[in-house]
Structures are given as structure tokens and as C-alpha cells.
Design a protein around this motif. Sequence first.
Motif, PDB file in Angstrom:
ATOM      1  N   ALA A   1       0.900  -0.842   0.222  1.00  0.00           N
ATOM      2  CA  ALA A   1       0.311  -0.146   0.040  1.00  0.00           C
ATOM      3  C   ALA A   1       0.755   1.271   0.232  1.00  0.00           C
ATOM      4  O   ALA A   1       0.913   2.213  -0.560  1.00  0.00           O
ATOM      5  CB  ALA A   1      -0.953   0.134   1.007  1.00  0.00           C
ATOM      6  N   PHE A   2       1.455   1.077   0.745  1.00  0.00           N
ATOM      7  CA  PHE A   2       3.095   2.221   1.014  1.00  0.00           C
ATOM      8  C   PHE A   2       3.950   2.046  -0.207  1.00  0.00           C
ATOM      9  O   PHE A   2       3.715   3.819  -0.979  1.00  0.00           O
ATOM     10  CB  PHE A   2       3.664   2.346   1.966  1.00  0.00           C
ATOM     11  N   ALA A   3       3.840   1.565  -0.491  1.00  0.00           N
ATOM     12  CA  ALA A   3       4.305   1.448  -2.252  1.00  0.00           C
ATOM     13  C   ALA A   3       3.813   2.118  -3.184  1.00  0.00           C
ATOM     14  O   ALA A   3       4.300   2.685  -4.933  1.00  0.00           O
ATOM     15  CB  ALA A   3       5.213   0.184  -2.965  1.00  0.00           C
ATOM     16  N   ILE A   4       2.241   1.522  -3.578  1.00  0.00           N
ATOM     17  CA  ILE A   4       1.123   2.138  -4.357  1.00  0.00           C
ATOM     18  C   ILE A   4       0.725   3.361  -4.348  1.00  0.00           C
ATOM     19  O   ILE A   4       1.207   4.385  -5.513  1.00  0.00           O
ATOM     20  CB  ILE A   4      -0.117   1.544  -4.070  1.00  0.00           C
ATOM     21  N   PHE A   5       0.547   4.582  -3.303  1.00  0.00           N
ATOM     22  CA  PHE A   5       0.711   5.400  -2.645  1.00  0.00           C
ATOM     23  C   PHE A   5       1.554   6.182  -2.933  1.00  0.00           C
ATOM     24  O   PHE A   5       1.945   7.064  -3.828  1.00  0.00           O
ATOM     25  CB  PHE A   5       0.726   5.395  -1.583  1.00  0.00           C
ATOM     26  N   ILE A   6       2.843   6.025  -2.432  1.00  0.00           N
ATOM     27  CA  ILE A   6       4.423   6.676  -3.115  1.00  0.00           C
ATOM     28  C   ILE A   6       4.388   6.392  -4.935  1.00  0.00           C
ATOM     29  O   ILE A   6       4.553   8.119  -5.306  1.00  0.00           O
ATOM     30  CB  ILE A   6       5.836   5.808  -2.898  1.00  0.00           C
ATOM     31  N   GLY A   7       4.359   5.522  -5.564  1.00  0.00           N
ATOM     32  CA  GLY A   7       4.152   5.796  -7.147  1.00  0.00           C
ATOM     33  C   GLY A   7       2.677   6.208  -7.467  1.00  0.00           C
ATOM     34  O   GLY A   7       3.464   7.159  -8.776  1.00  0.00           O
ATOM     35  N   SER A   8       1.542   6.064  -6.741  1.00  0.00           N
ATOM     36  CA  SER A   8       0.980   7.021  -7.808  1.00  0.00           C
ATOM     37  C   SER A   8       0.789   8.948  -7.060  1.00  0.00           C
ATOM     38  O   SER A   8       1.075   9.544  -8.135  1.00  0.00           O
ATOM     39  CB  SER A   8      -0.578   6.625  -7.246  1.00  0.00           C
ATOM     40  N   TYR A   9       1.320   8.995  -6.274  1.00  0.00           N
ATOM     41  CA  TYR A   9       2.004  10.218  -6.429  1.00  0.00           C
ATOM     42  C   TYR A   9       3.441  10.976  -6.984  1.00  0.00           C
ATOM     43  O   TYR A   9       2.676  11.720  -7.313  1.00  0.00           O
ATOM     44  CB  TYR A   9       2.286   9.995  -4.464  1.00  0.00           C
ATOM     45  N   ALA A  10       3.644  10.618  -7.321  1.00  0.00           N
ATOM     46  CA  ALA A  10       4.431  11.075  -8.115  1.00  0.00           C
ATOM     47  C   ALA A  10       3.902  10.244  -9.706  1.00  0.00           C
ATOM     48  O   ALA A  10       4.182  11.600 -10.400  1.00  0.00           O
ATOM     49  CB  ALA A  10       6.083   9.710  -8.141  1.00  0.00           C
ATOM     50  N   CYS A  11       3.652   9.723  -9.694  1.00  0.00           N
ATOM     51  CA  CYS A  11       2.936   9.990 -10.920  1.00  0.00           C
ATOM     52  C   CYS A  11       1.527  11.012 -11.269  1.00  0.00           C
ATOM     53  O   CYS A  11       2.021  11.860 -12.278  1.00  0.00           O
ATOM     54  CB  CYS A  11       1.770   8.955 -11.197  1.00  0.00           C
ATOM     55  N   GLY A  12       1.024  10.864 -10.339  1.00  0.00           N
ATOM     56  CA  GLY A  12      -0.204  12.821  -9.532  1.00  0.00           C
ATOM     57  C   GLY A  12       0.891  13.852 -10.076  1.00  0.00           C
ATOM     58  O   GLY A  12       0.012  15.215 -10.489  1.00  0.00           O
ATOM     59  N   LYS A  13       1.724  13.739  -9.273  1.00  0.00           N
ATOM     60  CA  LYS A  13       2.719  14.758  -9.724  1.00  0.00           C
ATOM     61  C   LYS A  13       3.707  15.456 -11.279  1.00  0.00           C
ATOM     62  O   LYS A  13       3.462  16.364 -11.398  1.00  0.00           O
ATOM     63  CB  LYS A  13       4.324  14.853  -8.480  1.00  0.00           C
ATOM     64  N   ARG A  14       3.589  14.124 -11.819  1.00  0.00           N
ATOM     65  CA  ARG A  14       3.951  14.255 -12.808  1.00  0.00           C
ATOM     66  C   ARG A  14       3.158  14.998 -13.889  1.00  0.00           C
ATOM     67  O   ARG A  14       2.565  15.545 -15.016  1.00  0.00           O
ATOM     68  CB  ARG A  14       4.803  13.162 -13.395  1.00  0.00           C
ATOM     69  N   ILE A  15       1.356  14.343 -14.068  1.00  0.00           N
ATOM     70  CA  ILE A  15       0.476  14.774 -14.490  1.00  0.00           C
ATOM     71  C   ILE A  15      -0.198  15.896 -14.179  1.00  0.00           C
ATOM     72  O   ILE A  15      -0.065  16.251 -16.040  1.00  0.00           O
ATOM     73  CB  ILE A  15      -0.499  13.113 -14.941  1.00  0.00           C
ATOM     74  N   ASN A  16      -0.118  16.036 -13.536  1.00  0.00           N
ATOM     75  CA  ASN A  16      -0.730  17.776 -13.072  1.00  0.00           C
ATOM     76  C   ASN A  16      -2.669  18.187 -13.498  1.00  0.00           C
ATOM     77  O   ASN A  16      -2.646  18.656 -13.252  1.00  0.00           O
ATOM     78  CB  ASN A  16      -0.152  18.811 -14.276  1.00  0.00           C
ATOM     79  N   SER A  17      -3.063  17.054 -13.282  1.00  0.00           N
ATOM     80  CA  SER A  17      -4.635  16.603 -13.837  1.00  0.00           C
ATOM     81  C   SER A  17      -4.829  15.278 -13.764  1.00  0.00           C
ATOM     82  O   SER A  17      -4.079  14.595 -14.267  1.00  0.00           O
ATOM     83  CB  SER A  17      -5.185  17.502 -15.082  1.00  0.00           C
TER      84      SER A  17
END
Length: 138
Positions: free
Chosen positions: A66-82
Motif C-alpha cells: 500500500a505504501f509503494a502504491i501510494f508513493i508511485g501514484s503520488y509521483a505519477c500525479g505530480k508529473r501528470i498535473n491533472s
Amino acid sequence: MKNEERGDYMEPVKNATTVRFTSPLFSGMVYAFITMAISSLIYSFVLTLTNQSEDSLTFFAYLIHAFAIFIGSYACGKRINSRGWYYGGILGLVYAIIIILIGFLTMDNGISLHTLFALAVAYLTGALGGILGVNHTK
């Protein structure tokens, strides 16, 4: 005679090559798997160096994922901006499917209600991480 006088002084490098992933989903997956590997190593050291029983291994394995998914999706969301919830949720599902496939191929685990619950939790964790990543101020 100085190097500048001979004309063989060094110019600063202006175009250094850097590794940059173009796909936010791919970079998020890389972050997720690196986080999972580091967290698993830390937890294995904790198990080795303490007298903690291995009965809690299942709980901490789910927590690490769960922590790995959270960190990965946080990084993804930070790059996608929408649409962070969308891309974070997709990342969570893809990560969970990869983990489920690994479990199926290595330990002959089947698909059950527990597996579907894990997919739902992975999607929600990824969506939350993607939302927070998009809304992160720089």
C-alpha cells in the motif's frame, strides 16, 4: 604557460544527459517498485535483528504494498498535473495485477474474494496518492 593561454581549457558541460521517463505511469511504477524493494529490505532487517515473530508478516507485506502504491501514484500525479485520481487508480490496479500474477505464477495462488478486495484497496490507495500528487504545490 597557463591552460587558458594554450586554448585547451575546459568548457562547462551544457547538455548533460539525464534519465527522464516520458510516461508518468511508467515513472510511477518505477517509484512504486523501488519503494517496495527498499521497504522490504528494511522490514527484513527488522525481522532479522529483533525477536519479532513472522506472524505479522502478512500484515506488513500488505502495508508495504500500500505504501509503494501510494508513493508511485503520488509521483505519477505530480508529473501528470491533472486527473490524479484516474492515473493513480490505474497505477494501483496495474501494480496489484503484477503482484497477483507473480503470486499466481510462483505460489499457485488463485483468484478469490480476497484478491478482489486487494484490487479495490490498491485502486483507492492509488487514487488517493494521485490526488495528493496533483494537488502538491511546487
